[in-house]
Design a protein around this motif. Sequence first.
Motif, PDB file in Angstrom:
ATOM      1  N   ILE A 112      14.473 -19.213  21.528  1.00 42.64           N
ATOM      2  CA  ILE A 112      13.524 -18.286  20.895  1.00 42.64           C
ATOM      3  C   ILE A 112      13.633 -18.496  19.390  1.00 42.64           C
ATOM      4  N   PRO A 113      12.556 -18.981  18.760  1.00 43.61           N
ATOM      5  CA  PRO A 113      12.684 -19.568  17.438  1.00 43.61           C
ATOM      6  C   PRO A 113      12.248 -18.746  16.231  1.00 43.61           C
ATOM      7  N   PHE A 114      11.488 -17.708  16.407  1.00 42.94           N
ATOM      8  CA  PHE A 114      10.873 -17.121  15.227  1.00 42.94           C
ATOM      9  C   PHE A 114      10.460 -15.685  15.471  1.00 42.94           C
ATOM     10  N   ALA A 115      10.206 -14.994  14.354  1.00 44.27           N
ATOM     11  CA  ALA A 115       9.615 -13.662  14.407  1.00 44.27           C
ATOM     12  C   ALA A 115       8.255 -13.752  13.725  1.00 44.27           C
ATOM     13  N   LEU A 116       7.222 -13.449  14.434  1.00 45.39           N
ATOM     14  CA  LEU A 116       5.875 -13.426  13.880  1.00 45.39           C
ATOM     15  C   LEU A 116       5.507 -11.961  13.726  1.00 45.39           C
ATOM     16  N   LYS A 117       5.456 -11.485  12.481  1.00 41.11           N
ATOM     17  CA  LYS A 117       5.261 -10.055  12.290  1.00 41.11           C
ATOM     18  C   LYS A 117       4.468  -9.773  11.029  1.00 41.11           C
ATOM     19  N   LEU A 118       3.949  -8.593  10.979  1.00 42.02           N
ATOM     20  CA  LEU A 118       3.263  -8.112   9.792  1.00 42.02           C
ATOM     21  C   LEU A 118       4.285  -7.394   8.922  1.00 42.02           C
ATOM     22  N   ASP A 119       4.235  -7.613   7.616  1.00 45.49           N
ATOM     23  CA  ASP A 119       5.121  -6.903   6.707  1.00 45.49           C
ATOM     24  C   ASP A 119       4.518  -5.532   6.425  1.00 45.49           C
ATOM     25  N   THR A 120       5.069  -4.531   7.079  1.00 48.98           N
ATOM     26  CA  THR A 120       4.573  -3.179   6.928  1.00 48.98           C
ATOM     27  C   THR A 120       5.663  -2.333   6.283  1.00 48.98           C
ATOM     28  N   PRO A 121       5.430  -1.839   5.090  1.00 52.39           N
ATOM     29  CA  PRO A 121       6.467  -1.035   4.439  1.00 52.39           C
ATOM     30  C   PRO A 121       6.674   0.296   5.162  1.00 52.39           C
ATOM     31  N   ASN A 122       7.914   0.787   5.139  1.00 51.99           N
ATOM     32  CA  ASN A 122       8.185   2.086   5.745  1.00 51.99           C
ATOM     33  C   ASN A 122       7.697   3.190   4.806  1.00 51.99           C
ATOM     34  N   SER A 123       7.797   4.444   5.252  1.00 51.81           N
ATOM     35  CA  SER A 123       7.224   5.552   4.490  1.00 51.81           C
ATOM     36  C   SER A 123       7.898   5.722   3.130  1.00 51.81           C
ATOM     37  N   LEU A 124       9.197   5.481   3.030  1.00 57.89           N
ATOM     38  CA  LEU A 124       9.896   5.593   1.752  1.00 57.89           C
ATOM     39  C   LEU A 124       9.381   4.545   0.765  1.00 57.89           C
ATOM     40  N   THR A 125       9.195   3.332   1.242  1.00 57.27           N
ATOM     41  CA  THR A 125       8.686   2.263   0.380  1.00 57.27           C
ATOM     42  C   THR A 125       7.255   2.557  -0.064  1.00 57.27           C
ATOM     43  N   ILE A 126       6.443   3.069   0.845  1.00 60.26           N
ATOM     44  CA  ILE A 126       5.060   3.428   0.495  1.00 60.26           C
ATOM     45  C   ILE A 126       5.050   4.481  -0.606  1.00 60.26           C
ATOM     46  N   GLU A 172       3.527   4.104  -4.416  1.00 60.57           N
ATOM     47  CA  GLU A 172       2.560   5.057  -4.965  1.00 60.57           C
ATOM     48  C   GLU A 172       3.066   5.668  -6.264  1.00 60.57           C
ATOM     49  N   GLU A 173       4.358   6.021  -6.298  1.00 56.38           N
ATOM     50  CA  GLU A 173       4.938   6.587  -7.514  1.00 56.38           C
ATOM     51  C   GLU A 173       4.900   5.562  -8.654  1.00 56.38           C
ATOM     52  N   GLY A 174       5.225   4.319  -8.358  1.00 57.81           N
ATOM     53  CA  GLY A 174       5.187   3.265  -9.366  1.00 57.81           C
ATOM     54  C   GLY A 174       3.793   3.064  -9.925  1.00 57.81           C
ATOM     55  N   ARG A 175       2.797   3.116  -9.049  1.00 60.17           N
ATOM     56  CA  ARG A 175       1.408   2.960  -9.506  1.00 60.17           C
ATOM     57  C   ARG A 175       0.992   4.120 -10.403  1.00 60.17           C
ATOM     58  N   LYS A 176       1.392   5.345 -10.033  1.00 64.34           N
ATOM     59  CA  LYS A 176       1.064   6.509 -10.871  1.00 64.34           C
ATOM     60  C   LYS A 176       1.698   6.362 -12.246  1.00 64.34           C
ATOM     61  N   ILE A 177       2.967   5.954 -12.280  1.00 67.01           N
ATOM     62  CA  ILE A 177       3.665   5.779 -13.552  1.00 67.01           C
ATOM     63  C   ILE A 177       3.006   4.689 -14.384  1.00 67.01           C
ATOM     64  N   ALA A 178       2.620   3.597 -13.737  1.00 68.31           N
ATOM     65  CA  ALA A 178       2.031   2.461 -14.455  1.00 68.31           C
ATOM     66  C   ALA A 178       0.732   2.839 -15.160  1.00 68.31           C
ATOM     67  N   TYR A 179      -0.005   3.776 -14.592  1.00 65.65           N
ATOM     68  CA  TYR A 179      -1.300   4.136 -15.168  1.00 65.65           C
ATOM     69  C   TYR A 179      -1.262   5.454 -15.940  1.00 65.65           C
ATOM     70  N   ASP A 180      -0.084   6.048 -16.085  1.00 62.28           N
ATOM     71  CA  ASP A 180       0.061   7.322 -16.803  1.00 62.28           C
ATOM     72  C   ASP A 180       0.451   7.031 -18.248  1.00 62.28           C
ATOM     73  N   ASP A 181      -0.458   7.303 -19.175  1.00 63.44           N
ATOM     74  CA  ASP A 181      -0.205   7.021 -20.591  1.00 63.44           C
ATOM     75  C   ASP A 181       0.885   7.900 -21.189  1.00 63.44           C
ATOM     76  N   THR A 182       1.234   8.997 -20.535  1.00 60.48           N
ATOM     77  CA  THR A 182       2.276   9.875 -21.073  1.00 60.48           C
ATOM     78  C   THR A 182       3.682   9.393 -20.710  1.00 60.48           C
ATOM     79  N   VAL A 183       3.792   8.425 -19.824  1.00 59.70           N
ATOM     80  CA  VAL A 183       5.101   7.902 -19.435  1.00 59.70           C
ATOM     81  C   VAL A 183       5.544   6.872 -20.462  1.00 59.70           C
TER      82      VAL A 183
END
Length: 90
Positions: A46-60, A64-75
């Motif tokens: 059995i040679p491989f894992a064929l899978k979709l990279d799906t982030p878990n809820s903590l990573t999601i 989202e927090e990183g994106r908010k910070i990136a676009y927040d001019d007050t940060v």
Amino acid sequence: MTTTNLNIRTDKEIKDQAERIFSELGLNMTTAINIFLRTTIRENGIPFALKLDTPNSLTIRAIEEGRKIAYDDTVKGYSNIDDLKKALEV
């Protein structure tokens, strides 16, 4: 090449879940099984894992927090590591 039918039994929910994943990968069940069988022969196991990279809820949430910070001019942002360390009191 002569073909043959392969009949297997599996749980319906397992089959349905696998078909959804294969579909997202652009494959049907026959193609996915043939990939598995050919690669198994080539790798002699059995040679491989064929899978979709799906982030878990903590990573999601972190993304989202990183994106908010990136676009927040007050940060406050830092352009070098020394300024960041000073701000963190490190």
